[in-house]
Design a protein around this motif. Structure first.
Motif, PDB file in Angstrom:
ATOM      1  N   HIS A 117      -5.323  10.514  -7.385  1.00 48.35           N
ATOM      2  CA  HIS A 117      -4.316  10.215  -7.865  1.00 48.35           C
ATOM      3  C   HIS A 117      -3.264  10.539  -8.183  1.00 48.35           C
ATOM      4  O   HIS A 117      -2.376  10.309  -9.338  1.00 48.35           O
ATOM      5  CB  HIS A 117      -5.198   9.651  -9.268  1.00 48.35           C
ATOM      6  CG  HIS A 117      -6.290   9.530  -9.215  1.00 48.35           C
ATOM      7  ND1 HIS A 117      -6.909   9.101  -9.225  1.00 48.35           N
ATOM      8  CD2 HIS A 117      -7.666  10.230  -8.990  1.00 48.35           C
ATOM      9  CE1 HIS A 117      -8.005   8.107  -8.782  1.00 48.35           C
ATOM     10  NE2 HIS A 117      -8.798   9.175  -9.036  1.00 48.35           N
ATOM     11  N   LYS A 118      -2.230  10.867  -6.813  1.00 52.39           N
ATOM     12  CA  LYS A 118      -0.763  11.556  -7.482  1.00 52.39           C
ATOM     13  C   LYS A 118       0.170  10.696  -6.224  1.00 52.39           C
ATOM     14  O   LYS A 118      -0.622  10.082  -5.554  1.00 52.39           O
ATOM     15  CB  LYS A 118      -1.083  13.208  -6.474  1.00 52.39           C
ATOM     16  CG  LYS A 118      -1.517  14.454  -7.391  1.00 52.39           C
ATOM     17  CD  LYS A 118      -1.389  14.281  -8.747  1.00 52.39           C
ATOM     18  CE  LYS A 118      -1.975  14.940  -9.346  1.00 52.39           C
ATOM     19  NZ  LYS A 118      -1.150  15.273 -10.916  1.00 52.39           N
ATOM     20  N   THR A 119       0.796  10.940  -6.789  1.00 57.03           N
ATOM     21  CA  THR A 119       2.274  10.470  -5.432  1.00 57.03           C
ATOM     22  C   THR A 119       3.227  11.303  -5.068  1.00 57.03           C
ATOM     23  O   THR A 119       3.756  11.799  -6.023  1.00 57.03           O
ATOM     24  CB  THR A 119       2.856   9.809  -7.084  1.00 57.03           C
ATOM     25  OG1 THR A 119       2.135   8.617  -7.464  1.00 57.03           O
ATOM     26  CG2 THR A 119       4.356   8.684  -6.178  1.00 57.03           C
ATOM     27  N   ARG A 152       5.046   2.331  -4.212  1.00 53.63           N
ATOM     28  CA  ARG A 152       5.354   2.115  -5.670  1.00 53.63           C
ATOM     29  C   ARG A 152       6.856   2.238  -5.704  1.00 53.63           C
ATOM     30  O   ARG A 152       7.901   3.000  -4.467  1.00 53.63           O
ATOM     31  CB  ARG A 152       5.305   3.319  -6.737  1.00 53.63           C
ATOM     32  CG  ARG A 152       3.554   3.646  -6.818  1.00 53.63           C
ATOM     33  CD  ARG A 152       3.086   2.366  -7.904  1.00 53.63           C
ATOM     34  NE  ARG A 152       1.301   2.721  -8.130  1.00 53.63           N
ATOM     35  CZ  ARG A 152       0.519   1.929  -7.547  1.00 53.63           C
ATOM     36  NH1 ARG A 152       1.357   1.111  -6.415  1.00 53.63           N
ATOM     37  NH2 ARG A 152      -0.375   2.320  -7.551  1.00 53.63           N
ATOM     38  N   THR A 169       1.422   6.109  -3.951  1.00 53.88           N
ATOM     39  CA  THR A 169       0.152   7.074  -4.481  1.00 53.88           C
ATOM     40  C   THR A 169      -1.192   6.789  -3.686  1.00 53.88           C
ATOM     41  O   THR A 169      -1.879   5.475  -3.311  1.00 53.88           O
ATOM     42  CB  THR A 169      -0.008   6.398  -5.899  1.00 53.88           C
ATOM     43  OG1 THR A 169       1.799   6.043  -6.151  1.00 53.88           O
ATOM     44  CG2 THR A 169      -0.437   7.080  -7.157  1.00 53.88           C
TER      45      THR A 169
END
Length: 239
Positions: A117-119, A152, A169
């Motif tokens: 859940h990180k970009t 993204r 992401t």
């Protein structure tokens, strides 16, 4: 016969670009209709100043159907320019029938880790230029989306001359890794989602930019303009 493709004049060297004593001439002097087309299909040498030496050209310029076909294929062609910022970068490409150019990651590390859940921003090693009637829209690919890697922030403007960086992401609950080196011991990452370096990280679609003019008017004027939805906000369509 009047060779209208050559500015409606007959060329004394037409169609073979040679005199009887085998002297060769540059197509530039013959006003070849394919001269300005980068991929004309002829056997030319690029001289200094982007001038073509077409003396070795063997294309059948006297073939009316061939000329019509080549000009028709290229009349709506848009020139897109890419440059590498790293030697091992991959210049974007696509099949003629496809919409998107394949974009590849290009970085110096052995791998890039994307926590759940990180970009992260992935470098590509490329820069671009295109006429200001267009821009690039970045989309995720099926190969990334099905691995839970989302893309993204996807607009590359025509005037941007910096390196392309692609924000991706990790939508998974586990770690995702983009592996660059083939000799990495994958046992170290056996619980991770592996995305190979050799697969494109996203795709870029060239889209038109409409020419617009902004006008400031009053709220009353805005409200007077016909609209079926009006001020209906979220859920107002009941769909």
């Amino acid at each position: 016969m009047s060779y209208k493709f050559f500015q409606n004049r007959e060329c004394e060297f037409f169609p073979c670009h040679k005199t009887e004593n085998n002297t060769k001439f540059n197509c530039m002097f013959c006003y070849c209709p394919l001269y300005t087309i980068t991929d004309c299909g002829g056997n030319y040498t690029l001289l200094q100043g982007e001038i073509k030496d077409c003396s070795g050209c063997l294309l059948p310029h006297y073939n009316y159907e061939y000329i019509i076909k080549k000009l028709g294929e290229n009349k709506n062609m848009v020139d897109v320019y890419f440059a590498k910022t790293r030697e091992n970068a991959v210049i974007p490409s696509k099949l003629k029938e496809n919409a998107g150019y394949d974009i590849y990651a290009c970085f110096d590390q052995d791998y890039i880790i994307i926590e759940p859940h990180k970009t992260v921003v992935v470098p590509t090693g490329i820069k671009s230029a295109v006429k200001d009637d267009y821009y690039f829209q970045i989309f995720e690919r099926g190969s990334t989306g099905t691995k839970g890697i989302g893309q993204r922030c996807g607009v590359i403007d025509s005037g941007y001359r910096g390196e392309w960086f692609i924000p991706v992401t990790n939508l998974n609950d586990g770690v995702s890794i983009i592996i660059a080196k083939e000799n990495i011991d994958l046992n170290e990452f056996k619980d991770c989602i592996i995305y190979p370096y050799k697969k494109a990280i996203c795709q870029a679609v060239l889209l038109p930019v409409p020419k617009t003019m902004v006008h400031e008017i009053s709220e009353a004027e805005i409200m007077s303009m016909k609209s079926q939805r009006g001020e209906g906000a979220l859920g107002s369509s009941h769909k």
